[in-house]
Write an enzyme that holds these catalytic residues in place. Structure first.
Site, PDB file in Angstrom:
ATOM      1  N   HIS A   1     -23.533 -30.792  12.075  1.00  0.00           N
ATOM      2  CA  HIS A   1     -23.307 -30.757  13.518  1.00  0.00           C
ATOM      3  C   HIS A   1     -23.046 -29.327  14.002  1.00  0.00           C
ATOM      4  O   HIS A   1     -23.515 -28.912  15.065  1.00  0.00           O
ATOM      5  CB  HIS A   1     -22.115 -31.647  13.898  1.00  0.00           C
ATOM      6  CG  HIS A   1     -22.450 -33.105  13.923  1.00  0.00           C
ATOM      7  ND1 HIS A   1     -22.923 -33.778  12.832  1.00  0.00           N
ATOM      8  CD2 HIS A   1     -22.371 -34.034  14.922  1.00  0.00           C
ATOM      9  CE1 HIS A   1     -23.136 -35.049  13.145  1.00  0.00           C
ATOM     10  NE2 HIS A   1     -22.807 -35.233  14.410  1.00  0.00           N
TER      11      HIS A   1
ATOM     12  N   HIS B   1     -15.016 -34.052   8.567  1.00  0.00           N
ATOM     13  CA  HIS B   1     -15.250 -32.954   7.632  1.00  0.00           C
ATOM     14  C   HIS B   1     -13.917 -32.311   7.306  1.00  0.00           C
ATOM     15  O   HIS B   1     -12.950 -32.394   8.069  1.00  0.00           O
ATOM     16  CB  HIS B   1     -16.176 -31.893   8.242  1.00  0.00           C
ATOM     17  CG  HIS B   1     -17.640 -32.227   8.159  1.00  0.00           C
ATOM     18  ND1 HIS B   1     -18.403 -31.986   7.033  1.00  0.00           N
ATOM     19  CD2 HIS B   1     -18.477 -32.771   9.072  1.00  0.00           C
ATOM     20  CE1 HIS B   1     -19.644 -32.373   7.257  1.00  0.00           C
ATOM     21  NE2 HIS B   1     -19.719 -32.857   8.486  1.00  0.00           N
TER      22      HIS B   1
ATOM     23  N   ASP C   1     -15.597 -27.039   5.688  1.00  0.00           N
ATOM     24  CA  ASP C   1     -16.968 -27.326   6.134  1.00  0.00           C
ATOM     25  C   ASP C   1     -17.266 -26.663   7.479  1.00  0.00           C
ATOM     26  O   ASP C   1     -18.367 -26.157   7.704  1.00  0.00           O
ATOM     27  CB  ASP C   1     -17.173 -28.839   6.253  1.00  0.00           C
ATOM     28  CG  ASP C   1     -16.802 -29.577   4.978  1.00  0.00           C
ATOM     29  OD1 ASP C   1     -16.819 -28.943   3.914  1.00  0.00           O
ATOM     30  OD2 ASP C   1     -16.478 -30.771   5.057  1.00  0.00           O
TER      31      ASP C   1
END
Length: 321
Positions: free
Chosen positions: A179, A220, A224
């Site tokens: 994302h 996450h 990350d």
């Protein structure tokens, strides 16, 4: 009548833009198709690592300590911000089809965006296959049926990647956030080619908010998101320097015929430009034909030599007398 006239102008604008973009698409379709195919390869890799994922206790995370857990029912918050960024960027890349204020070609900017995405996703695949971490998301924890996938019954089951459920409920593809790859690539692209300063500020602000919401939603780990921030920015920086710069369409020839007022403005601009050039030539002493200047320089030099010779001759006669 006004609406019909304006609609006719917009339609002419759209058709003219389509013809130009189709011509570019015929030239650049290979790289665009390769970028789109790699999006499937990236999804296939994320699906494959899900078979290797093994749930376990959550790792110690500074972001989890600092940010309160939103809960499973509020996971849509980060997805809503990501969807708004994604859709608004896609619409912005197609705005030259309607608006006159255009700085780029849609085909060329998507060619550039896909290059950024492919480079970042390639690094992401290498990273999350190197070490599989226990997923922090709710469906990836111990006790969830989706945490571990059973062995596939056929190759087709893997190739179809169970879309879209397999994409929404994946596990194991953690470092680094996909994302954030899309978000940072879109935000950096608009920061370079966009024209509204407020929207640039808003885009970076939304990217920060999305980062915090991803961690607060436990989708996450903090690592990350942090790795995505510096990796994607570095990738875009280096890849952007290697790609040829896109032509700026701001001062280009318009696709539609100009109105009388627009013609007058353009003629006035051209006239002012010519006057400025002439003024600079006069200041620099470069006005006139270069051939005439060379001839005058030669004649002046010849005349100067003759004057010196006459002066020397007169001086010699005077000494002789």
């Amino acid at each position: 009548m006004y609406i019909a006239r304006e609609a006719s102008k917009v339609w002419r604008k759209v058709t003219a833009e389509i013809s130009v973009e189709l011509q570019l698409l015929r030239e650049k379709w290979g790289l665009l198709l390769a970028g789109l195919i790699f999006q499937y390869i990236h999804g296939l890799a994320a699906r494959g690592v899900h078979y290797l994922h093994r749930p376990g206790p959550l790792l110690q995370d500074l972001g989890f300590m600092a940010l309160p857990e939103l809960g499973q029912d509020k996971g849509y918050l980060s997805e809503s911000i990501f969807s708004s960024i994604f859709l608004s960027f896609v619409l912005w890349t197609f705005h030259p089809f309607i608006y006159h204020s255009k700085r780029f070609y849609t085909v060329l900017i998507w060619r550039r965006v896909l290059a950024f995405l492919v480079a970042s996703q390639f690094l992401r695949i290498i990273t999350f296959y190197s070490t599989q971490l226990p997923g922090p998301n709710y469906h990836c924890r111990e006790g969830s049926e989706l945490a571990t996938l059973p062995p596939p019954n056929s190759v087709l089951e893997v190739l179809l990647i169970n879309f879209p459920r397999g994409v929404l409920f994946g596990c194991g593809d953690l470092i680094f956030s996909s994302h954030m790859i899309f978000t940072l690539v879109f935000v950096r692209t608009y920061h370079k080619y966009g024209s509204k300063r407020f929207i640039k500020f808003l885009a970076w602000f939304m990217a920060i908010i999305q980062s915090l919401l991803i961690i607060a939603s436990r989708k996450h780990y903090s690592v990350d998101v942090v790795v995505a921030w510096y990796t994607v920015n570095l990738v875009v920086f280096f890849v952007d320097n290697k790609l040829p710069e896109m032509p700026d369409r701001t001062n280009g020839v318009p696709l539609l015929p100009l109105s009388t007022k627009e013609k007058e403005i353009r003629l006035k601009e051209e006239k002012d430009s010519k006057l400025k050039d002439e003024f600079h030539k006069l200041l620099n002493g470069n006005h006139g034909d270069p051939t005439d200047r060379r001839q005058r320089a030669q004649m002046n030099g010849r005349q100067h030599d003759e004057d010196i010779n006459h002066a020397l001759t007169d001086a010699a006669n005077a000494n002789g007398t």
